[in-house]
Design an enzyme around this catalytic site. Structure first.
Site, PDB file in Angstrom:
ATOM      1  CD  GLU A  64      -1.893  -2.313   1.490  1.00 61.69           C
ATOM      2  OE1 GLU A  64      -0.735  -2.597   1.876  1.00 61.69           O
ATOM      3  OE2 GLU A  64      -2.819  -3.134   1.464  1.00 61.69           O
ATOM      4  CG  HIS A 133     -12.355  -6.494   5.776  1.00 59.91           C
ATOM      5  ND1 HIS A 133     -11.281  -6.615   6.621  1.00 59.91           N
ATOM      6  CD2 HIS A 133     -11.988  -7.139   4.635  1.00 59.91           C
ATOM      7  CE1 HIS A 133     -10.316  -7.309   6.027  1.00 59.91           C
ATOM      8  NE2 HIS A 133     -10.728  -7.639   4.816  1.00 59.91           N
TER       9      HIS A 133
END
Lengths: 329, 333
Positions: A64, A133
């Protein structure tokens, strides 16, 4: 030009493909972009590798920091990357590159460079997603000078905002709702049909109360407003679409008409964007208000897993209706 | 010091000596300005490390990019940034490289391919691989050089970026300037394994070690690696050993440093080494002295110009934030 019915995921994919055809300097990078999945299991990139090749649909490692950092470097070096960080939760791994670099480079280098990039990160409670999530972090980025933040609620918005985001010279945080990826809507075929950043839309006109929201919450707000018609409560539903800049003109106009404001957000209510809207309206339109401004949002807890607790956490249509009735009483 | 078998080599060394001296003069005079209270922030000096940035940039073209870190003055000067504009930036004046918005840690000059010093370690690496990807996409025949320190080899993005550069075979040179200190900690005391070269080699990346105080040696290896990168051989890694003669920042009293350590390194510092080489290779002392006095003269003038430049208008606080949703003048929005 006709309209086609398609999912959000497909609408955004079409928007991206159109922009990539228009401008050879537009490219995308992220995990799984060229696999059979075509993105985060929702077809957002399906088939694009065949049309544009591996230099423009870049399948990346799970890195990332570098997905975001590379997008910043490539943007200042004259291209227009679309970086996909999958979920807002994972995007936290790349907050440094987004907040310290993308948002600051133009300013700290005295305007020598622009950072024209789009960073996609999905928000929203997805059934069973739990603590890591299902988060909605739009307020983090609205708080960061230098960033533009958008959060579409309809398939047409999803496509039009993606196209505007790609064409913008600012770094744009594009927050799509996981539950909406497979939701369908009417989308224009016209490659020049854009949704202007900073312009909200009125999903339903009304005269008693202004209900401001964004992303999936705008759809729930619309549903609530339709149900409230039965009780003769006329709610005006504003879908903000763009969170920074936000369409103050439209919100002010609506609140001046209705005299009541409720902001509905899916994210944690404390220090959320609803607080900014509420404070702004209170500061600037106090004499137009018939009652206190109200907010509805998630409790300040992590997103729980079990269905009972998840339902307790969620902002639902019913809760919005309840809050509207409270305001009207 | 090694010498290349080239007839015009002394001229090249003279040019590099000029650049090194200019950097040294800049750093020393910037410190004086800091001590005089003229610099609004802190400065990270490149004293003792000048040979690396100088020799690497001597092998780059204007169209090549460099990305730097918090210790970026030397990289900027070596890539061709104007020292007067840089001094104005340090003093927060009009005409500074960033118009006074960035200061020492955010020196950048995009017109010469210097894509910025940076306050966050390792971000130059991730942005550097992206800049290299942009060059590939734009089909430009240029390369990227990224300067990092030894401390940065302990940050995660270092590994992400090296892996990334290898898998996409990007035109990029990673230069690790090992000045032995990560802020005020001796890097060795917090670093496992045999060192940066081994770490780069773990990715299959060709990695080399060089005496970073020897401008001829850095020039030679950097020239070889950059040529390979230009010819499509992918990323390379250069580990240059050096020593940070000054503290982490200008007001650092270096209480952590053993007595006599700095002095012991002074005999190896790059300008001295270069001077020895030049004398041995027939360059006259006067020519060397002239270069030095010209450099100090130029930087003194730069400081004078900076002191005489106006401060930026406060309304500029609100410009160059963003196009969409730019703040209103003086407002909270």
């Amino acid at each position: 030009m006709t309209n086609n019915k398609m999912t959000h995921a497909s609408a955004v994919r079409e928007g991206l493909a159109e922009e990539m055809r228009r401008d050879p300097l537009v490219w995308a990078l992220g995990e799984d972009l060229s696999t059979a999945h075509g993105g985060t299991s929702a077809d957002q990139y399906r088939g694009l590798i065949d049309e544009f090749g591996e230099k423009r649909i870049v399948n990346t490692p799970i890195s990332e920091n570098t997905i975001m950092g590379a997008a910043v470097g490539a943007a200042v070096a004259g291209t227009r990357p679309v970086a996909d960080l999958r979920m807002a939760d994972f995007a936290m791994c790349a907050v440094d590159e987004l907040v310290n670099q993308a948002a600051k480079i133009r300013y700290m280098f005295g305007g020598q460079a622009r950072v024209p990039l789009v960073v996609r990160q999905a928000i929203g409670v997805r059934k069973g997603g739990a603590a890591q999530h299902s988060q909605s972090t739009e307020a983090w980025y609205i708080h960061t000078p230098g960033l533009v933040v958008v959060a579409p609620a309809t398939a047409a918005d999803a496509k039009g905002l993606m196209k505007s985001a790609i064409r913008a010279d600012d770094p744009v945080v594009y927050m799509e709702h996981k539950d909406l990826w497979m939701a369908e809507g009417e989308v224009s075929e016209d490659p020049e049909e854009l949704v202007e950043i900073g312009k909200a839309s009125i999903m339903k006109s009304g005269s008693d109360l202004t209900l401001v929201s964004w992303s999936k919450m705008a759809l729930l707000s619309l549903e609530a407003a339709k149900i409230l018609e039965v009780d003769n409560i006329s709610v005006e539903v504003i879908n903000l679409r763009s969170l920074w800049p936000w369409d103050k003109d439209l919100v002010y106009k609506s609140v001046s008409k209705t005299g009541r404001l409720l902001v509905a957000q899916e994210s944690v209510q404390v220090a959320g964007f609803g607080a900014e809207i509420s404070a702004d309206v209170t500061e600037n339109l106090n004499d137009q208000l018939k009652t206190h401004v109200r907010r509805i949002g998630a409790p300040r807890t992590p997103v729980p897993y079990a269905e009972t607790m998840e339902n307790e956490y969620r902002v639902t249509t019913e809760r919005i209706i309840e809050k509207v009735k409270e305001l009207m009483s | 010091m090694k010498a290349k078998n080239s007839t015009n080599y002394p001229d090249r060394i003279l040019e590099m000596y000029k650049t090194m001296t200019l950097i040294r003069a800049f750093e020393e005079i910037a410190e004086e300005a800091f001590d005089a209270g003229l610099v609004n922030g802190s400065i990270h000096q490149y004293i003792g490390e000048e040979a690396i940035g100088t020799a690497v940039c001597a092998n780059l073209k204007r169209s090549d990019y460099i990305l730097s870190n918090h210790r970026g003055h030397g990289h900027a000067i070596a890539k061709g940034a104007d020292p007067e504009a840089m001094m104005k930036e340090l003093l927060g004046r009009e005409g500074g490289t960033s118009g006074g918005k960035g200061g020492s840690m955010h020196i950048a000059d995009f017109s010469v391919g210097m894509l910025g010093a940076n306050g966050v370690l390792a971000d130059g690496l991730t942005m550097g691989v992206g800049a290299a990807q942009a060059l590939v996409l734009r089909e430009e025949n240029a390369i990227v050089a990224v300067f990092v320190g030894d401390g940065t080899t302990n940050r995660g993005p270092f590994y992400e970026a090296l892996n990334w550069a290898m898998i996409y075979k990007l035109p990029i040179l990673f230069v690790c300037e090992n000045n032995t200190y990560a802020s005020s900690t001796a890097t060795q005391t917090v670093t496992a394994g045999p060192g940066p070269v081994a770490r780069a080699e773990a990715f299959g990346m060709p990695a080399f070690d060089v005496d970073g105080n020897d401008v001829c040696a850095v020039d030679e290896i950097a020239g070889t690696l950059i040529e390979k990168i230009r010819n499509g051989h992918g990323p390379h890694f250069l580990h240059a050993r050096t020593y940070r003669i000054k503290g982490h920042i200008s007001r650092d009293k270096m209480l952590y440093r053993p007595e006599g350590e700095t002095e012991a390194h002074l005999v190896n510092e790059p300008l001295l080494k270069c001077k020895d080489w030049m004398i041995k290779n027939g360059i006259k002392q006067k020519e060397i002295d002239d270069i030095s006095s010209m450099a100090y003269e130029q930087i003194k003038e730069a400081l004078e110009a900076a002191k005489n430049a106006p401060f930026p208008d406060k309304t500029l606080t609100y410009t160059d934030v963003q196009d969409l949703g730019n703040p209103y003048l003086g407002g909270s929005s």
